[in-house]
Every structure is written in structure tokens, then in C-alpha cells.
Design a protein around this motif. Structure first.
Motif, PDB file in Angstrom:
ATOM      1  N   SER A  91       1.017  -1.170   0.073  1.00  0.00           N
ATOM      2  CA  SER A  91      -0.107   0.032  -0.003  1.00  0.00           C
ATOM      3  C   SER A  91       0.767   1.489  -0.117  1.00  0.00           C
ATOM      4  CB  SER A  91      -0.968  -0.026   1.009  1.00  0.00           C
ATOM      5  OG  SER A  91      -0.121   0.037   2.482  1.00  0.00           O
ATOM      6  N   ASN A  92       0.194   2.316  -0.240  1.00  0.00           N
ATOM      7  CA  ASN A  92       1.007   3.806  -0.208  1.00  0.00           C
ATOM      8  C   ASN A  92       0.820   4.374   1.451  1.00  0.00           C
ATOM      9  OD1 ASN A  92       1.553   3.943  -3.050  1.00  0.00           O
ATOM     10  ND2 ASN A  92      -0.529   4.492  -3.273  1.00  0.00           N
ATOM     11  N   VAL A  93       1.859   4.640   1.692  1.00  0.00           N
ATOM     12  CA  VAL A  93       2.068   5.328   3.070  1.00  0.00           C
ATOM     13  C   VAL A  93       2.462   6.676   2.988  1.00  0.00           C
ATOM     14  CG1 VAL A  93       2.337   3.113   4.136  1.00  0.00           C
ATOM     15  CG2 VAL A  93       4.303   4.549   3.511  1.00  0.00           C
ATOM     16  N   THR A  94       2.100   7.660   3.938  1.00  0.00           N
ATOM     17  CA  THR A  94       2.520   8.856   3.845  1.00  0.00           C
ATOM     18  C   THR A  94       3.639   9.323   4.954  1.00  0.00           C
ATOM     19  OG1 THR A  94       0.880   9.561   5.480  1.00  0.00           O
ATOM     20  CG2 THR A  94       0.274   9.835   2.907  1.00  0.00           C
ATOM     21  N   LYS A  95       4.329  10.248   4.700  1.00  0.00           N
ATOM     22  CA  LYS A  95       5.612  10.681   5.635  1.00  0.00           C
ATOM     23  C   LYS A  95       5.012  10.928   6.882  1.00  0.00           C
ATOM     24  CE  LYS A  95       9.331  13.903   6.219  1.00  0.00           C
ATOM     25  NZ  LYS A  95       9.947  15.092   5.495  1.00  0.00           N
ATOM     26  N   GLN A  97       3.884   8.571   8.972  1.00  0.00           N
ATOM     27  CA  GLN A  97       2.707   7.659   9.471  1.00  0.00           C
ATOM     28  C   GLN A  97       3.381   6.508  10.098  1.00  0.00           C
ATOM     29  OE1 GLN A  97       0.447   5.963   6.000  1.00  0.00           O
ATOM     30  NE2 GLN A  97      -0.099   4.043   7.265  1.00  0.00           N
ATOM     31  N   ARG A 169       8.282   5.297  12.012  1.00  0.00           N
ATOM     32  CA  ARG A 169       7.366   5.795  11.262  1.00  0.00           C
ATOM     33  C   ARG A 169       7.982   6.000   9.580  1.00  0.00           C
ATOM     34  NH1 ARG A 169       3.509   8.467  14.269  1.00  0.00           N
ATOM     35  NH2 ARG A 169       3.614   8.438  16.156  1.00  0.00           N
ATOM     36  N   PHE A 172       9.327   8.888   4.544  1.00  0.00           N
ATOM     37  CA  PHE A 172       8.869   9.475   3.336  1.00  0.00           C
ATOM     38  C   PHE A 172       7.787   8.948   2.818  1.00  0.00           C
ATOM     39  CE2 PHE A 172      12.570   7.072   1.881  1.00  0.00           C
ATOM     40  CZ  PHE A 172      11.666   6.092   1.010  1.00  0.00           C
ATOM     41  N   SER A 173       6.653   9.698   1.893  1.00  0.00           N
ATOM     42  CA  SER A 173       5.719   9.130   1.359  1.00  0.00           C
ATOM     43  C   SER A 173       6.315   8.165   0.386  1.00  0.00           C
ATOM     44  CB  SER A 173       4.708  10.068   0.893  1.00  0.00           C
ATOM     45  OG  SER A 173       4.381  10.983   1.847  1.00  0.00           O
ATOM     46  N   LYS A 175       5.656   3.714  -1.569  1.00  0.00           N
ATOM     47  CA  LYS A 175       4.781   2.493  -1.331  1.00  0.00           C
ATOM     48  C   LYS A 175       5.530   1.354  -0.697  1.00  0.00           C
ATOM     49  CE  LYS A 175       2.453   0.654  -4.822  1.00  0.00           C
ATOM     50  NZ  LYS A 175       1.820   0.344  -6.223  1.00  0.00           N
ATOM     51  N   ASN A 198       9.941   5.207  -3.193  1.00  0.00           N
ATOM     52  CA  ASN A 198       9.186   6.440  -3.624  1.00  0.00           C
ATOM     53  C   ASN A 198       9.190   6.119  -5.274  1.00  0.00           C
ATOM     54  OD1 ASN A 198       8.112   8.981  -4.699  1.00  0.00           O
ATOM     55  ND2 ASN A 198       9.199  10.049  -3.120  1.00  0.00           N
ATOM     56  N   LYS A 260       3.841   9.037 -12.410  1.00  0.00           N
ATOM     57  CA  LYS A 260       2.651   9.115 -11.749  1.00  0.00           C
ATOM     58  C   LYS A 260       1.730   8.153 -12.045  1.00  0.00           C
ATOM     59  CE  LYS A 260       3.221  14.122 -12.089  1.00  0.00           C
ATOM     60  NZ  LYS A 260       2.381  15.683 -12.308  1.00  0.00           N
TER      61      LYS A 260
END
Length: 356
Positions: A91-95, A97, A169, A172-173, A175, A198, A260
Motif C-alpha cells: 500500500s501507499n503510506v505518507t511521510k 505515518q 514511522r 517519506f511518502s 509504497k 518512492n 505518476k
């Protein structure tokens, strides 16, 4: 007696006929050889072109590798039992998280103990300061109490930092990949939990021969393709190694491309098309005209009805042609067929083909 002479005569006639037959065969073979162009003075039929200067888009075809813009291995800095896992594989995660939590109950107990010592040391330092002002204690005694307070304070900060490390955590944002732990696993700093990449942007790393080093600049545009796809992607050069690799005599370059849509994957190979300077009045010849030799390359031109060997220096090669830097000039008749069997001064009869 007469029969004996007749036998001798037949033998002599037979021998003479055999000699005559061999002579006739040799003459026939020589004639056939001449008819095929092997005879001395017979011109060899070849094709050729008249060398004409033209504008050449100098593009280098190179192999590169695609890398993630950012990539990191997720590990725990402290040892302990994994209390919870807060991400889904792939999944994608955000910085920032929270990815997983290591049990910190022992560290929190140590923190409480350290805070108690810190509070006591702070009170002792306060009292010592009052006594110092009344000159009831020496400066040395006050310094000792102050040092005890600073030490207790540092210990509290150290344990707090260790507790913070139990919450891992995302730096950086991006996958996150496949995890190798489960809740309840005893983890150490050596255990790889997962990889975070990333892929919103990707790096393309490749090397060029040193002779082209001055023709590549930062912010230069290039295109590339990947295996299994005919789609052309665009990238921009953003970094160039400051020196040439002495072992390979190449210069390493790195470009960046948008991803993208996520169609490109890190770790794959890229076929890079790098535009260089556009050359005007360039000498470009078919690749089949070039003959490799020990010290370089050569071609044959037609001069006064004979093949003439000419050494050439070449540069960029495409599927059908090659750029010649020296050895040929405009107006030369370049031979393009039979070059592997030609020798210097061989008589030739040239059929001029369509120019490039």
C-alpha cells in the motif's frame, strides 16, 4: 611379333590421349576462373555511393538502469516484541505515518524511575544554590549537585528517545513492500521489516564514453524505453559525476522521470536515447561499408578504376549508418558491397546506388 608392336602402339596412343585430356581440362578450368572474375585484370563488380555531407542528429543509444527516487529498508532501532503493525503490504503510506510499534513497557518504567531521580537532583541543585548564596557551602559542592542534576536530566532524555524509537514511522511518502514480521515477533535492529520506495519519480542511471563528456549538460532532455513496451518515456538529466571512471573511461549520468501512473518499476533496464550536438556537413556512411581491422576501421573507395583502402575514425552508430569523423571527404566513391573480399588496388566496376 607384330602383335607385340601393336600392343606398344596402343599403350603409347592411350598415354598421349590422357596427356591431351589433362591439358584440355586445365585450360577449361582457367577459362572458367576468368569468366567468374578471378582472372588477372578482370574488374570486380561492386556497388557504391558518392559521399555527400548531410545534417546528422547525433544520438547515443545506451543501456541504463531504473532506480527508485528514494528507497529505504525499514528496520527497528530497538529490540523488543512487536505490539502492532499499522500498514498494509503493497500500500501507499505518507511521510510520518506509524508503520509498527514495539512494546515499550519496560522503557516507560525506566523513564518513570529516571524522572524521579531527575526531580530529586533538581531539588538538591536548588537547595545547594541557596546555600551557596549564603556561603554555607563551597562552590565545588554546588558544582557537584548541579552535575548530578544534569546527569539525571540527560538520562531521562535518553530513555525518552529510546521510547520514541519504538514507534517506527515512514521517513517519506511512498509504497511499502512485503513485510517479514507479524505482531508478537521479537524484533532486533538486524531484522528487515519491509522496503519503502518512492516511485512517483524514478532515476535513470547510465554511462557515456568519455569523448562525449563535454556534450552532455544538466537539464538536457532524453527519452527511454523499457523491455516489453514500445512506449517512449521522457527524462531530464539532473546530475553528472564530476569525473570520468578511469577503469571504464566512461562518465556516469543520472536523469529523473515522472512515474505518476506507476507503469515503471525500479530495478528494470532502460534503453536510453541521448541527443547530442546536431552536426552539420557530417559524413555518414552505411554500416556495411565499414571493415573492422586490428587498429581500428577501414573502408574502400574507388579511385582510377581500382579499390583503395582508407582508414577511418568513426563515432555514433545507428542501425543502418555510422558517423565518420575522418578519412573520407565529400565526393569520394565509397564501395558498399564485396568489401570483405576486396584488396587494395583490385580493379573494380562500380554501380552507383542511391545516396543516403
Amino acid at each position: 611379333m607384330k602383335i607385340k608392336y601393336i600392343a606398344y602402339a596402343l599403350i603409347i596412343l592411350g598415354f598421349g590421349a590422357f596427356i591431351f585430356y589433362r591439358i584440355s581440362e586445365n585450360k577449361s578450368e582457367q577459362q572458367d576462373s576468368k569468366d567468374k572474375g578471378g582472372g588477372k585484370g578482370k574488374s570486380m563488380r561492386v556497388t557504391g555511393i558518392v559521399v555527400t555531407p548531410q545534417t546528422f542528429d547525433n544520438n547515443l543509444s545506451l543501456s541504463g538502469s531504473i532506480e527508485a527516487n528514494e528507497q529505504v529498508e525499514i528496520r527497528s532501532e530497538v529490540s523488543g516484541i512487536v505490539e502492532s503493525i499499522n500498514f498494509t503490504e503493497g500500500s501507499n503510506v505518507t511521510k510520518g505515518q506509524l508503520l509498527f510499534k514495539v512494546n515499550d513497557i519496560e522503557l516507560r518504567a525506566q523513564l518513570g524511575q529516571a524522572k524521579t531521580k531527575e526531580n530529586l537532583a533538581a531539588e538538591n541543585e536548588r537547595r545547594a544554590n541557596l546555600l551557596l548564596k549564603k556561603e554555607a557551602i563551597s562552590q565545588e559542592e554546588y558544582d557537584i549537585s548541579r552535575a548530578d542534576f544534569q546527569s539525571a536530566k540527560a538520562q531521562t532524555q535518553l530513555i525518552s528517545a529510546q521510547i520514541a524509537k519504538t514507534s517506527v514511522r515512514a521517513p517519506f511518502s511512498g509504497k511499502i513492500g512485503l513485510r517479514s514480521i507479524s505482531a508478537g515477533t521479537y524484533i532486533t535492529p538486524t531484522v528487515l521489516v519491509a522496503k519503502l520506495v518512492n516511485t512517483g519519480k524514478l532515476k535513470i542511471t547510465f554511462s557515456i564514453p568519455e569523448k562525449y563528456a563535454t556534450q552532455v549538460k544538466t537539464n538536457s532532455n532524453l527519452s527511454f524505453t523499457v523491455s516489453g513496451s514500445e512506449t517512449k518515456y521522457l527524462a531530464k538529466v539532473y546530475a553528472i559525476e564530476p569525473g570520468v571512471d578511469v577503469a571504464t573511461r566512461t562518465l556516469q549520468i543520472r536523469a529523473i522521470a515522472d512515474n505518476k501512473e506507476g507503469k515503471l518499476l525500479p530495478g528494470t533496464f532502460a534503453d536510453v536515447e541521448l541527443p547530442l550536438d546536431i552536426i552539420k556537413d557530417a559524413i555518414v556512411v552505411p554500416t556495411e561499408a565499414i571493415v573492422p581491422i586490428q587498429n581500428g576501421k577501414k573502408v574502400f573507395i574507388s579511385e582510377n578504376g581500382k579499390a583503395k583502402e582508407v582508414k577511418v575514425e568513426t563515432a555514433t552508430r545507428t542501425d543502418a549508418s555510422i558517423l565518420v569523423l575522418s578519412g573520407l571527404k565529400a565526393g569520394d566513391t565509397l564501395l558498399t558491397s564485396g568489401v570483405m573480399t576486396l584488396k587494395n588496388e583490385t580493379p573494380v566496376k562500380v554501380a552507383i546506388a542511391k545516396k543516403l
